[in-house]
Design a protein around this motif. Structure first.
Motif, PDB file in Angstrom:
ATOM      1  N   PHE A  92       0.834  -1.203   0.000  1.00 10.27           N
ATOM      2  CA  PHE A  92       0.000   0.000   0.000  1.00 10.27           C
ATOM      3  C   PHE A  92       0.869   1.254   0.000  1.00 10.27           C
ATOM      4  O   PHE A  92       2.071   1.193   0.210  1.00 10.27           O
ATOM      5  CB  PHE A  92      -0.915  -0.002   1.230  1.00 10.27           C
ATOM      6  CG  PHE A  92      -1.773  -1.225   1.328  1.00 10.27           C
ATOM      7  CD1 PHE A  92      -2.819  -1.421   0.429  1.00 10.27           C
ATOM      8  CD2 PHE A  92      -1.528  -2.183   2.299  1.00 10.27           C
ATOM      9  CE1 PHE A  92      -3.616  -2.553   0.505  1.00 10.27           C
ATOM     10  CE2 PHE A  92      -2.317  -3.322   2.383  1.00 10.27           C
ATOM     11  CZ  PHE A  92      -3.364  -3.509   1.484  1.00 10.27           C
ATOM     12  N   SER A  93       0.216   2.383  -0.213  1.00 16.10           N
ATOM     13  CA  SER A  93       0.948   3.647  -0.209  1.00 16.10           C
ATOM     14  C   SER A  93       0.072   4.732   0.424  1.00 16.10           C
ATOM     15  O   SER A  93      -1.084   4.482   0.783  1.00 16.10           O
ATOM     16  CB  SER A  93       1.316   4.041  -1.633  1.00 16.10           C
ATOM     17  OG  SER A  93       0.164   4.528  -2.300  1.00 16.10           O
ATOM     18  N   LEU A  94       0.636   5.914   0.491  1.00 21.44           N
ATOM     19  CA  LEU A  94      -0.105   7.050   1.031  1.00 21.44           C
ATOM     20  C   LEU A  94      -1.389   7.299   0.227  1.00 21.44           C
ATOM     21  O   LEU A  94      -2.379   7.812   0.755  1.00 21.44           O
ATOM     22  CB  LEU A  94       0.796   8.292   0.994  1.00 21.44           C
ATOM     23  CG  LEU A  94       0.707   9.280   2.146  1.00 21.44           C
ATOM     24  CD1 LEU A  94       0.731   8.610   3.497  1.00 21.44           C
ATOM     25  CD2 LEU A  94       1.833  10.298   2.043  1.00 21.44           C
ATOM     26  N   ALA A  95      -1.354   6.888  -1.035  1.00 23.99           N
ATOM     27  CA  ALA A  95      -2.545   7.044  -1.879  1.00 23.99           C
ATOM     28  C   ALA A  95      -3.724   6.266  -1.290  1.00 23.99           C
ATOM     29  O   ALA A  95      -4.878   6.696  -1.408  1.00 23.99           O
ATOM     30  CB  ALA A  95      -2.253   6.543  -3.291  1.00 23.99           C
ATOM     31  N   ASP A  96      -3.441   5.131  -0.647  1.00 21.42           N
ATOM     32  CA  ASP A  96      -4.520   4.332  -0.063  1.00 21.42           C
ATOM     33  C   ASP A  96      -5.115   5.003   1.178  1.00 21.42           C
ATOM     34  O   ASP A  96      -6.266   4.768   1.523  1.00 21.42           O
ATOM     35  CB  ASP A  96      -3.999   2.929   0.278  1.00 21.42           C
ATOM     36  CG  ASP A  96      -3.592   2.171  -0.980  1.00 21.42           C
ATOM     37  OD1 ASP A  96      -4.456   1.988  -1.851  1.00 21.42           O
ATOM     38  OD2 ASP A  96      -2.404   1.798  -1.100  1.00 21.42           O
ATOM     39  N   VAL A  97      -4.307   5.823   1.831  1.00 21.00           N
ATOM     40  CA  VAL A  97      -4.846   6.602   2.963  1.00 21.00           C
ATOM     41  C   VAL A  97      -5.770   7.673   2.406  1.00 21.00           C
ATOM     42  O   VAL A  97      -6.894   7.861   2.871  1.00 21.00           O
ATOM     43  CB  VAL A  97      -3.699   7.253   3.784  1.00 21.00           C
ATOM     44  CG1 VAL A  97      -4.253   8.139   4.883  1.00 21.00           C
ATOM     45  CG2 VAL A  97      -2.775   6.182   4.355  1.00 21.00           C
ATOM     46  N   VAL A  98      -5.294   8.338   1.360  1.00 19.96           N
ATOM     47  CA  VAL A  98      -6.064   9.450   0.792  1.00 19.96           C
ATOM     48  C   VAL A  98      -7.340   8.959   0.110  1.00 19.96           C
ATOM     49  O   VAL A  98      -8.424   9.479   0.370  1.00 19.96           O
ATOM     50  CB  VAL A  98      -5.197  10.236  -0.224  1.00 19.96           C
ATOM     51  CG1 VAL A  98      -6.013  11.344  -0.888  1.00 19.96           C
ATOM     52  CG2 VAL A  98      -3.968  10.818   0.453  1.00 19.96           C
TER      53      VAL A  98
ATOM     54  N   VAL B 264      -0.313   1.244   6.090  1.00 16.49           N
ATOM     55  CA  VAL B 264       0.485   1.421   4.866  1.00 16.49           C
ATOM     56  C   VAL B 264       1.984   1.504   5.165  1.00 16.49           C
ATOM     57  O   VAL B 264       2.788   1.826   4.300  1.00 16.49           O
ATOM     58  CB  VAL B 264       0.016   2.647   4.030  1.00 16.49           C
ATOM     59  CG1 VAL B 264      -1.465   2.551   3.727  1.00 16.49           C
ATOM     60  CG2 VAL B 264       0.347   3.964   4.701  1.00 16.49           C
ATOM     61  N   ILE B 265       2.334   1.223   6.432  1.00 13.19           N
ATOM     62  CA  ILE B 265       3.763   1.199   6.780  1.00 13.19           C
ATOM     63  C   ILE B 265       4.307  -0.215   6.575  1.00 13.19           C
ATOM     64  O   ILE B 265       3.781  -1.166   7.124  1.00 13.19           O
ATOM     65  CB  ILE B 265       3.998   1.622   8.250  1.00 13.19           C
ATOM     66  CG1 ILE B 265       3.418   3.026   8.507  1.00 13.19           C
ATOM     67  CG2 ILE B 265       5.487   1.580   8.592  1.00 13.19           C
ATOM     68  CD1 ILE B 265       3.499   3.472   9.955  1.00 13.19           C
ATOM     69  N   THR B 266       5.342  -0.323   5.739  1.00 12.48           N
ATOM     70  CA  THR B 266       6.007  -1.615   5.533  1.00 12.48           C
ATOM     71  C   THR B 266       7.197  -1.686   6.476  1.00 12.48           C
ATOM     72  O   THR B 266       7.942  -0.713   6.600  1.00 12.48           O
ATOM     73  CB  THR B 266       6.510  -1.737   4.075  1.00 12.48           C
ATOM     74  OG1 THR B 266       5.405  -1.521   3.200  1.00 12.48           O
ATOM     75  CG2 THR B 266       7.114  -3.104   3.807  1.00 12.48           C
ATOM     76  N   ASN B 267       7.351  -2.816   7.128  1.00 15.24           N
ATOM     77  CA  ASN B 267       8.488  -2.960   8.031  1.00 15.24           C
ATOM     78  C   ASN B 267       9.712  -3.425   7.277  1.00 15.24           C
ATOM     79  O   ASN B 267       9.704  -4.478   6.655  1.00 15.24           O
ATOM     80  CB  ASN B 267       8.164  -3.939   9.143  1.00 15.24           C
ATOM     81  CG  ASN B 267       7.933  -3.219  10.449  1.00 15.24           C
ATOM     82  OD1 ASN B 267       8.236  -2.016  10.555  1.00 15.24           O
ATOM     83  ND2 ASN B 267       7.407  -3.912  11.422  1.00 15.24           N
TER      84      ASN B 267
END
Ligand SMILES: Nc1ncnc2c1ncn2[C@@H]1O[C@H](COP(=O)(O)OP(=O)(O)O)[C@@H](O)[C@H]1O
Ligand SMILES: [Mg+2]
Length: 306
Positions: free
Chosen positions: A91-97, A106-109
């Motif tokens: 995921f990315s910040l786009a999925d938050v928006v 959306v944080i990958t470890n």
């Protein structure tokens, strides 16, 4: 009478404590007393000069110094942080928006528990988002202040409006430049674009230069001096020298292994250089100026640019 007074005092005290506690645990980002994550924005005038390597290796070095670190990849063109992490984020910040996901989802470890957030296309054209989406995004990114001590932002290269917007909103800028003539001229062009922008707050800016791919410390210092000389002659741009990273085959190898050189070769020259730079940065006093805004304010400012 006295007893009653004491009881009232007790209750007032209790209430204050409850508020204090809820402020500390409140993750909505409205708490004013909370400490913000320190934000370093890595940038360059030209691509391929070592920006992403700087971001990821400083992240590793900060982590080794006990800091909780999140990398935000805002280089939408080439998502090379994820390649160097050897982990492709779902995921990315786009999925938050656009999908209303929580920032924590959306944080990958990555290695050493370094968090990684891909900017995706979420922040592209952020100035066109509805107020509702902007509020949701800001409330979410503000949570990062609780999750990280340090946030490293890897920007795209060059003088696009998007990069300049990020730099104007940033608290501490790390400019990476190399001895290639085009890297120096492109660094200058970037600084000129920043200097010309009416929203740039010169007196609040912290701009530090890292010279990369140099053959000696002397060459690195001379390179900074060259950039400083031309900049101070034509621009009103406060800047300082931060450090030198040598040209190092170990770094190239590490990139091939999809791993940061700081993890792959702990004794490599470039690893030691990144360690020195991380040490230097953490020794710089945390002034009110640096700490006062946080990631929520940074993203809010970017979304406000028309
Ligand atoms: N200090 C260095 N020593 C040797 N090679 C380097 C060094 N820094 C960068 N490179 C090379 O340059 C390439 C581009 O680096 P990268 O960090 O991806 O640049 P950017 O993010 O600025 O585009 C790397 O893959 C690596 O091969
Ligand atoms: Mg890059």
């Amino acid at each position: 009478m006295t007893d009653e007074g004491d009881t009232n005092l007790d209750q007032a005290e209790k209430l204050r404590n409850i508020i204090k506690k809820s402020q500390v645990t409140d993750s909505s980002g409205t708490n004013q007393e909370k400490k913000h994550a320190r934000i370093f924005t890595v940038t360059s005038g030209k691509g391929g000069v070592g920006k992403s390597n700087t971001a990821i290796n400083l992240a590793v070095q900060f982590r080794k110094l006990g800091k909780r670190v999140i990398i935000l990849d805002a280089d939408f063109g080439l998502a090379n942080i994820e390649v160097m992490f050897g982990a492709i984020p779902k995921f990315s910040l786009a999925d938050v928006v656009y999908k209303g996901m929580d920032i924590t989802e959306v944080i990958t470890n990555g290695p050493m528990d370094i968090g990684f957030i891909s900017g995706g296309s979420g922040v592209v054209g952020m100035s066109n988002l509805s107020q509702e989406k902007i509020n949701f995004l800001i409330a979410n990114v503000t949570k990062l202040d609780d999750l990280a001590d340090i946030i490293v932002i890897d920007t795209g290269a060059g003088i696009s409006d998007r990069v300049i917007d990020f730099l104007i909103a940033s608290e501490e800028i790390l400019l990476v430049t190399t001895p290639e003539p085009t890297s120096i001229t492109d660094s200058y062009s970037l600084l000129k674009a920043l200097d010309r922008n009416s929203q740039f707050r010169r007196d609040e800016a912290n701009l530090r230069v890292i010279t990369n791919k140099v053959l000696s410390t002397d060459e690195g210092r001379q390179l900074y001096h060259k950039l400083y000389t031309v900049t101070s002659q034509y621009l009103n741009m406060p800047m300082s020298f931060l450090g030198v990273v040598p040209q190092d085959p170990a770094l190239k190898n590490a990139v091939m292994q999809q791993s940061p050189v700081s993890l792959e070769s702990p004794n490599a020259r470039s690893t030691r250089a990144y360690k020195d730079i991380a040490d230097t940065l953490l020794k710089i006093p945390h002034t009110d100026k640096i700490y006062k805004r946080g990631i929520g304010a940074l993203i809010e400012q970017i979304t406000s640019f028309a």
